[in-house]
Design a protein around this motif. Structure first.
Motif, PDB file in Angstrom:
ATOM      1  N   TRP A  26       0.832  -0.999  -0.056  1.00 23.29           N
ATOM      2  CA  TRP A  26       0.216   0.023   0.062  1.00 23.29           C
ATOM      3  C   TRP A  26       0.834   1.148   0.077  1.00 23.29           C
ATOM      4  O   TRP A  26       0.755   2.327  -0.812  1.00 23.29           O
ATOM      5  N   ILE A  27       1.999   1.349   0.929  1.00 24.09           N
ATOM      6  CA  ILE A  27       2.571   2.642   1.119  1.00 24.09           C
ATOM      7  C   ILE A  27       3.436   2.655  -0.178  1.00 24.09           C
ATOM      8  O   ILE A  27       3.735   3.675  -0.831  1.00 24.09           O
ATOM      9  N   ALA A  28       3.965   1.507  -0.801  1.00 25.44           N
ATOM     10  CA  ALA A  28       4.685   1.614  -2.029  1.00 25.44           C
ATOM     11  C   ALA A  28       4.092   2.210  -2.992  1.00 25.44           C
ATOM     12  O   ALA A  28       4.501   3.073  -3.770  1.00 25.44           O
ATOM     13  N   HIS A  29       2.890   1.636  -3.254  1.00 27.07           N
ATOM     14  CA  HIS A  29       2.104   2.403  -4.296  1.00 27.07           C
ATOM     15  C   HIS A  29       1.644   4.025  -4.080  1.00 27.07           C
ATOM     16  O   HIS A  29       1.615   4.681  -5.101  1.00 27.07           O
ATOM     17  N   ARG A  30       1.531   4.078  -3.126  1.00 24.99           N
ATOM     18  CA  ARG A  30       1.320   5.491  -2.591  1.00 24.99           C
ATOM     19  C   ARG A  30       2.214   6.540  -2.947  1.00 24.99           C
ATOM     20  O   ARG A  30       2.216   7.649  -3.547  1.00 24.99           O
ATOM     21  N   VAL A  31       3.365   6.031  -2.414  1.00 21.08           N
ATOM     22  CA  VAL A  31       4.607   7.005  -2.785  1.00 21.08           C
ATOM     23  C   VAL A  31       4.970   6.935  -4.296  1.00 21.08           C
ATOM     24  O   VAL A  31       5.312   8.053  -4.774  1.00 21.08           O
ATOM     25  N   ALA A  32       4.834   5.942  -4.996  1.00 22.28           N
ATOM     26  CA  ALA A  32       5.055   5.686  -6.421  1.00 22.28           C
ATOM     27  C   ALA A  32       4.150   6.507  -7.071  1.00 22.28           C
ATOM     28  O   ALA A  32       4.541   7.045  -8.137  1.00 22.28           O
ATOM     29  N   GLN A  33       2.743   6.745  -6.908  1.00 23.48           N
ATOM     30  CA  GLN A  33       1.927   7.613  -7.552  1.00 23.48           C
ATOM     31  C   GLN A  33       2.263   8.966  -7.193  1.00 23.48           C
ATOM     32  O   GLN A  33       2.273   9.717  -8.399  1.00 23.48           O
ATOM     33  N   VAL A  34       2.932   9.471  -6.299  1.00 24.57           N
ATOM     34  CA  VAL A  34       3.434  10.846  -6.086  1.00 24.57           C
ATOM     35  C   VAL A  34       4.536  10.942  -6.926  1.00 24.57           C
ATOM     36  O   VAL A  34       4.798  12.008  -7.790  1.00 24.57           O
ATOM     37  N   GLU A  35       5.390  10.055  -6.900  1.00 23.68           N
ATOM     38  CA  GLU A  35       6.773  10.345  -7.801  1.00 23.68           C
ATOM     39  C   GLU A  35       6.499  10.237  -9.246  1.00 23.68           C
ATOM     40  O   GLU A  35       6.976  11.220  -9.897  1.00 23.68           O
ATOM     41  N   TYR A  36       5.326   9.456  -9.387  1.00 28.07           N
ATOM     42  CA  TYR A  36       5.032   9.435 -10.911  1.00 28.07           C
ATOM     43  C   TYR A  36       4.580  10.711 -11.594  1.00 28.07           C
ATOM     44  O   TYR A  36       5.056  11.315 -12.466  1.00 28.07           O
ATOM     45  N   LEU A  37       3.782  11.220 -10.874  1.00 20.27           N
ATOM     46  CA  LEU A  37       3.091  12.748 -11.043  1.00 20.27           C
ATOM     47  C   LEU A  37       4.378  13.729 -11.069  1.00 20.27           C
ATOM     48  O   LEU A  37       4.483  14.449 -11.900  1.00 20.27           O
ATOM     49  N   GLY A  38       5.232  13.639 -10.193  1.00 19.78           N
ATOM     50  CA  GLY A  38       6.377  14.461 -10.058  1.00 19.78           C
ATOM     51  C   GLY A  38       7.271  14.420 -11.378  1.00 19.78           C
ATOM     52  O   GLY A  38       7.681  15.376 -11.776  1.00 19.78           O
ATOM     53  N   ARG A  39       7.468  12.991 -11.636  1.00 19.88           N
ATOM     54  CA  ARG A  39       8.437  12.813 -12.897  1.00 19.88           C
ATOM     55  C   ARG A  39       7.875  13.402 -14.146  1.00 19.88           C
ATOM     56  O   ARG A  39       8.345  13.994 -14.979  1.00 19.88           O
ATOM     57  N   ARG A  40       6.479  13.302 -14.395  1.00 20.61           N
ATOM     58  CA  ARG A  40       5.596  13.676 -15.459  1.00 20.61           C
ATOM     59  C   ARG A  40       5.759  15.300 -15.695  1.00 20.61           C
ATOM     60  O   ARG A  40       6.007  15.635 -16.621  1.00 20.61           O
TER      61      ARG A  40
END
Ligand SMILES: *Cc1c(COP(=O)(O)O)cnc(C)c1O
Length: 466
Positions: free
Chosen positions: A319-333
């Motif tokens: 859960w926490i891995a996906h949560r942080v991955a979503q934030v990183e994805y938006l930032g990278r885009r």
């Protein structure tokens, strides 16, 4: 965890119930923004397409949490639901004493009133709005002891939330034991862009506090995110389970003040948890005055129940891995399209560097407030200012002047999909392409406290681009 890649992050849930959202036409958004005084806090939720104002209380509960709601024991005193919450707090955080509160600031109020004598200092790693307000209401004076790099949006340090030990020690030298109420560490540091504190730094802070007989508390709103970032970035903790790191962080401090509206996947709630019997007794007494009896603290039994389940869910690594991955994805885009953001990308939100986005504006043009307004107008996405407006004024009435002018895009947990994030990144990138035409804002109305919530603004005449 291995199914997550930088380009593709299949959600670790499927959708059982939907909530319709719609994008208003741009002309209507322009009008609604003006009606809201260009303050995104004053927009109606129905007029927002994707709501990234905050990740606080905006989470989607799991089927297990919805099920638990039905088990709420609504007894005024000695509720079974309180016992279940107490067990969850003991198991996950490791504190024996629990005082529930209606939300995080309720816990801050109890803590500040219990431990601050008028005139005493409180040391912390950068202020947080409600935390500092309660410290000041209790007669305390907040002193920032965060590392210098936290103020630099360009610095890529992995733990920009760390306490500067030399600054803390110098403050302790000045105040002496009696002059310092306690040390309050935020992990991660919201106002610095969601930057984490390292376990090593927290250990050193704890050792210093022990040596000086100073009390140490954690702001626990997003501790799980901090623990996860420790497991990714701190060499000695690579691969350690998040639950274990969280327990170790809590073992280093006397108490935690928690807004359960963040990590714990609920829509309302908070608590103070401690191993200090004196604090527990004091806070329990104040709780009756400000929140409600100490076994419900302003919450319904069903809220305590859903929180108890959420606390056990929040430490699951996928859960926490996906949560942080979503934030990183938006930032990278966003970064890939040239939008200036704070690095490293935080755990709960992407922070846009508004000074770099709108270089033709000065701090008095309220660049972050203006950018949040223009993002809504252009995309229907709601963000939040974290700059001079949020920072407020000092006792003499002068503006605090934070070194960062940020717009925060906070991701609610388990709410939006990858496609939503693509829409947000694309819309903001296109706004960035025509940034030179975007004006600043001026105050039209300013309330005396926590002004960012209710202030109203008007656009300034458009300046020539730099
Ligand atoms: C949200 C938050 C608080 C205050 O909690 P509320 O539940 O909003 O009252 C305190 N500290 C931090 C770091 C927070 O993010």
């Amino acid at each position: 965890m291995s199914i997550l890649s930088p380009q593709l992050m299949p959600e670790p849930y499927r959708i059982k119930m939907i909530e319709p959202i719609r994008l208003l036409p741009e002309a209507v958004r322009r009008q609604r923004l003006a009606e809201a005084g260009y303050n995104t806090f004053l927009l109606r939720s129905a007029d927002v397409y994707i709501d990234l104002l905050t990740d606080s209380g905006t989470n989607a509960m799991s089927d297990a949490q919805w099920g638990a709601l039905m088990m709420g024991d609504e007894a005024y005193a000695g509720s079974r639901s309180f016992e279940r919450l107490q067990e969850a707090v003991r198991d996950v955080y490791g504190f024996p004493y629990l005082v529930p509160t209606h939300q995080g600031r309720g816990a801050e109020n109890l803590l500040s009133k219990s431990w601050i004598k008028p005139g005493q200092a409180v040391a912390g790693n950068m202020y947080f709005t409600t935390t500092r307000a309660h410290i000041e209401l209790a007669g305390g004076v907040f002193h920032d002891v965060i590392v210098e790099e936290a103020h630099d949006a360009g610095s890529n340090l992995p733990f920009k939330g760390n306490v500067d030990l030399r600054r803390l020690e110098a403050l302790m030298d000045r105040t002496g034991r009696e002059g310092l109420a306690y040390v309050a560490v935020g992990a991660p540091v919201n106002m610095a862009g969601g930057q984490p504190v390292s376990l090593d730094n927290l250990r050193q802070v704890a050792a210093l506090c022990r040596a000086r007989d100073a009390r140490l508390v954690l702001d626990g709103a997003r501790l799980v995110e901090n623990a996860y970032m420790i497991s990714r970035r701190e060499a000695s903790c690579q691969g350690r389970p998040v639950a274990e790191i969280l327990r170790e962080m809590c073992a280093l401090v006397d108490a935690i003040a928690v807004s359960a509206k963040k990590d714990a996947y609920v829509n309302i709630g908070g608590f103070l948890a401690t191993r200090d019997k004196g604090l527990y007794e004091e806070a329990m007494n104040l709780c009756v005055l400000y929140e409600g009896l100490h076994t419900y603290g302003g919450l319904a039994g069903r809220d305590l129940e859903a929180l108890a389940v959420g606390i056990r869910e929040m430490i699951q690594d996928d859960w926490i891995a996906h949560r942080v991955a979503q934030v990183e994805y938006l930032g990278r885009r966003l970064a890939a399209r040239g939008v200036p953001i704070v690095h490293p990308i935080g755990g709960h939100a992407v922070f846009i560097d508004a000074s770099a986005f709108l270089p033709h504006l000065s701090q008095d043009d309220l660049p972050a407030q203006a950018l949040a307004a223009w993002i809504y107008q252009a995309t229907g996405v709601r963000a939040m200012e974290r700059g001079i407006v949020s920072a407020g004024r000092d006792e003499a009435g002068r503006n605090h002047r934070p070194s960062l002018e940020l717009v925060r895009l906070a991701l609610p947990r388990r709410v939006y999909t990858q496609t939503h994030l693509d829409y947000v990144a694309d819309g903001i990138a296109r706004l960035h392409e025509r940034r030179a035409q975007l004006p600043g804002l001026r105050f039209a109305y300013e309330p005396p406290r926590l002004r960012f919530f209710q202030s109203r603004f008007v656009p300034e005449p458009i300046k020539a681009a730099a």
